[in-house]
Design a protein around this motif. Structure first.
Motif, mmCIF file in Angstrom:
data_model
loop_
_atom_site.group_PDB
_atom_site.id
_atom_site.type_symbol
_atom_site.label_atom_id
_atom_site.label_comp_id
_atom_site.label_asym_id
_atom_site.label_seq_id
_atom_site.Cartn_x
_atom_site.Cartn_y
_atom_site.Cartn_z
ATOM 1 N N ILE A 174 21.497 32.672 47.553
ATOM 2 C CA ILE A 174 20.297 33.229 46.913
ATOM 3 C C ILE A 174 20.660 34.446 46.076
ATOM 4 N N GLN A 175 21.456 35.340 46.659
ATOM 5 C CA GLN A 175 21.830 36.553 45.947
ATOM 6 C C GLN A 175 22.821 36.275 44.813
ATOM 7 N N LEU A 176 23.659 35.265 44.961
ATOM 8 C CA LEU A 176 24.542 34.884 43.862
ATOM 9 C C LEU A 176 23.725 34.527 42.626
ATOM 10 N N TYR A 177 22.666 33.753 42.834
ATOM 11 C CA TYR A 177 21.807 33.350 41.720
ATOM 12 C C TYR A 177 21.000 34.528 41.179
ATOM 13 N N THR A 178 20.304 35.254 42.069
ATOM 14 C CA THR A 178 19.419 36.317 41.604
ATOM 15 C C THR A 178 20.204 37.469 40.976
ATOM 16 N N TYR A 179 21.269 37.907 41.647
ATOM 17 C CA TYR A 179 22.067 39.019 41.138
ATOM 18 C C TYR A 179 22.719 38.641 39.811
ATOM 19 N N SER A 180 23.250 37.419 39.730
ATOM 20 C CA SER A 180 23.896 36.964 38.498
ATOM 21 C C SER A 180 22.881 36.867 37.364
ATOM 22 N N HIS A 181 21.714 36.311 37.671
ATOM 23 C CA HIS A 181 20.688 36.141 36.645
ATOM 24 C C HIS A 181 20.239 37.494 36.103
ATOM 25 N N LEU A 182 19.990 38.430 37.010
ATOM 26 C CA LEU A 182 19.571 39.762 36.584
ATOM 27 C C LEU A 182 20.673 40.454 35.792
ATOM 28 N N SER A 183 21.911 40.265 36.207
ATOM 29 C CA SER A 183 23.030 40.875 35.497
ATOM 30 C C SER A 183 23.114 40.352 34.069
ATOM 31 N N ILE A 184 22.968 39.033 33.904
ATOM 32 C CA ILE A 184 23.010 38.438 32.568
ATOM 33 C C ILE A 184 21.868 38.967 31.704
ATOM 34 N N VAL A 185 20.656 38.941 32.264
ATOM 35 C CA VAL A 185 19.468 39.358 31.502
ATOM 36 C C VAL A 185 19.547 40.828 31.126
ATOM 37 N N THR A 186 19.814 41.693 32.110
ATOM 38 C CA THR A 186 19.827 43.137 31.836
ATOM 39 C C THR A 186 20.995 43.532 30.928
ATOM 40 N N THR A 187 22.117 42.817 31.039
ATOM 41 C CA THR A 187 23.248 43.112 30.157
ATOM 42 C C THR A 187 22.907 42.783 28.713
ATOM 43 N N LEU A 188 22.288 41.625 28.495
ATOM 44 C CA LEU A 188 21.904 41.235 27.138
ATOM 45 C C LEU A 188 20.873 42.200 26.563
ATOM 46 N N ILE A 189 19.898 42.590 27.390
ATOM 47 C CA ILE A 189 18.900 43.559 26.927
ATOM 48 C C ILE A 189 19.562 44.912 26.682
ATOM 49 N N GLY A 190 20.456 45.311 27.594
ATOM 50 C CA GLY A 190 21.147 46.585 27.453
ATOM 51 C C GLY A 190 21.963 46.654 26.171
ATOM 52 N N LEU A 191 22.663 45.571 25.823
ATOM 53 C CA LEU A 191 23.425 45.541 24.576
ATOM 54 C C LEU A 191 22.497 45.668 23.372
ATOM 55 N N THR A 192 21.336 45.036 23.473
ATOM 56 C CA THR A 192 20.351 45.142 22.391
ATOM 57 C C THR A 192 19.856 46.576 22.241
ATOM 58 N N VAL A 193 19.609 47.228 23.380
ATOM 59 C CA VAL A 193 19.170 48.630 23.359
ATOM 60 C C VAL A 193 20.241 49.509 22.730
ATOM 61 N N LEU A 194 21.501 49.280 23.088
ATOM 62 C CA LEU A 194 22.605 50.048 22.514
ATOM 63 C C LEU A 194 22.668 49.883 21.000
ATOM 64 N N ILE A 195 22.658 48.651 20.552
ATOM 65 C CA ILE A 195 22.791 48.359 19.121
ATOM 66 C C ILE A 195 21.600 48.914 18.347
ATOM 67 N N ALA A 196 20.410 48.853 18.966
ATOM 68 C CA ALA A 196 19.199 49.342 18.294
ATOM 69 C C ALA A 196 19.075 50.859 18.348
ATOM 70 N N GLY A 197 19.989 51.514 19.064
ATOM 71 C CA GLY A 197 19.951 52.967 19.147
ATOM 72 C C GLY A 197 18.928 53.495 20.133
#
Length: 274
Positions: A174-197
């Motif tokens: 359960i945690q493999l799926y949830t933790y991985s999913h959140l990591s993917i989502v938040t990383t992609l959003i985080g990169l967008t936040v970085l690039i957008a300043g």
């Protein structure tokens, strides 16, 4: 039949993996399931196999990514029940999460060193010890991610123990799926936040709320709980997590004091100057 120029130099009459005899009408081995491949390597085939092996272009990854939002219980319960073709394997999904997180670390270090420096500051003031901890966290991020999951699974196992549905190992999945999913989502959003300043540090704090909310959502659907039921068990989960955090923090302080007293004194002095 494939065009003559595209076939291998020798016909495939037996499975190269297990040796099972194959006929012209066989596309897969009926013993081990391996695909019968007679096509020669061409640029088109390289792209196709890269997609199948690395990116899984047969939409399995995209289906898993989508359904972990809308019906996470289908993905997780399906995997636990033995479903392997429809959704991405939990361990492979975690590997992708590590890879994407590594990309974020690379981007941070390469293009946003000032953000890394801010992350290693306490109260807005530079702090050598916290900066060293931050650097170590980034360097050993895959190991830290892997080590985090057993603790989260333990918290989930204890918090939902009375419902008697999943054992500890299943909570790991359960945690493999949830933790991985959140990591993917938040990383992609985080990169967008970085690039957008945008304010990356504030977003980092917000990811804690995202984690709590998404885990509550997943467990609610897995256990078909009421709103009141999932709120109470989420609070219990967070209480266990807080206790674990305190225990680990005390253990780290004690070990630091025993192994390197000078470093411990420096930590105290750093805290007093903040």
């Amino acid at each position: 039949m494939l065009p003559e120029k595209n076939v291998t130099f020798t016909p495939v009459t037996s499975c190269l993996n297990c040796g099972n005899p194959l006929t012209d009408k066989d596309f897969f081995c009926n013993i081990c399931g391996a695909k019968k491949i007679e096509e020669r390597f061409t640029p088109k085939r390289i792209v196709k196999e890269a997609g199948e092996r690395v990116f899984n272009i047969d939409n399995t990854f995209l289906r898993t990514f989508k359904d972990l939002f809308v019906r996470p219980e289908k993905v997780i319960d399906g995997f636990l029940a033995g479903l392997r073709k429809r959704y991405f394997n939990a361990f492979s999904y975690f590997t992708i999460a590590i890879t994407i997180s590594g990309l974020q670390v690379f981007v941070l270090k390469k293009f946003y060193p000032e953000v890394v420096e801010q992350m290693g500051a306490i109260g807005g003031n530079p702090n050598a010890i916290s900066q060293a901890i931050q650097d170590s966290t980034m360097e050993y991020q895959p190991l830290i991610m892997f080590a985090t999951i057993p603790f989260l699974a333990l918290m989930g196992f204890v918090a939902f123990l009375t419902l008697r549905k999943h054992n500890y190992t299943e909570h790991l999945i359960i945690q493999l799926y949830t933790y991985s999913h959140l990591s993917i989502v938040t990383t992609l959003i985080g990169l967008t936040v970085l690039i957008a300043g945008g304010d990356y540090l504030s977003f980092g704090l917000f990811t804690v709320l995202i984690y709590i909310g998404y885990n509550a959502y997943v467990y609610k659907r897995l256990y078909q709980l009421s709103i009141k039921g999932i709120i109470l068990r989420t609070l219990f989960f967070l209480l266990l997590l807080l206790v674990l955090y305190v225990v680990i923090s005390v253990a780290v302080v004690v070990l630091t004091l025993l192994i390197d007293p000078e470093l411990f004194k420096e930590m105290i002095q750093q805290q007093q100057t903040v």
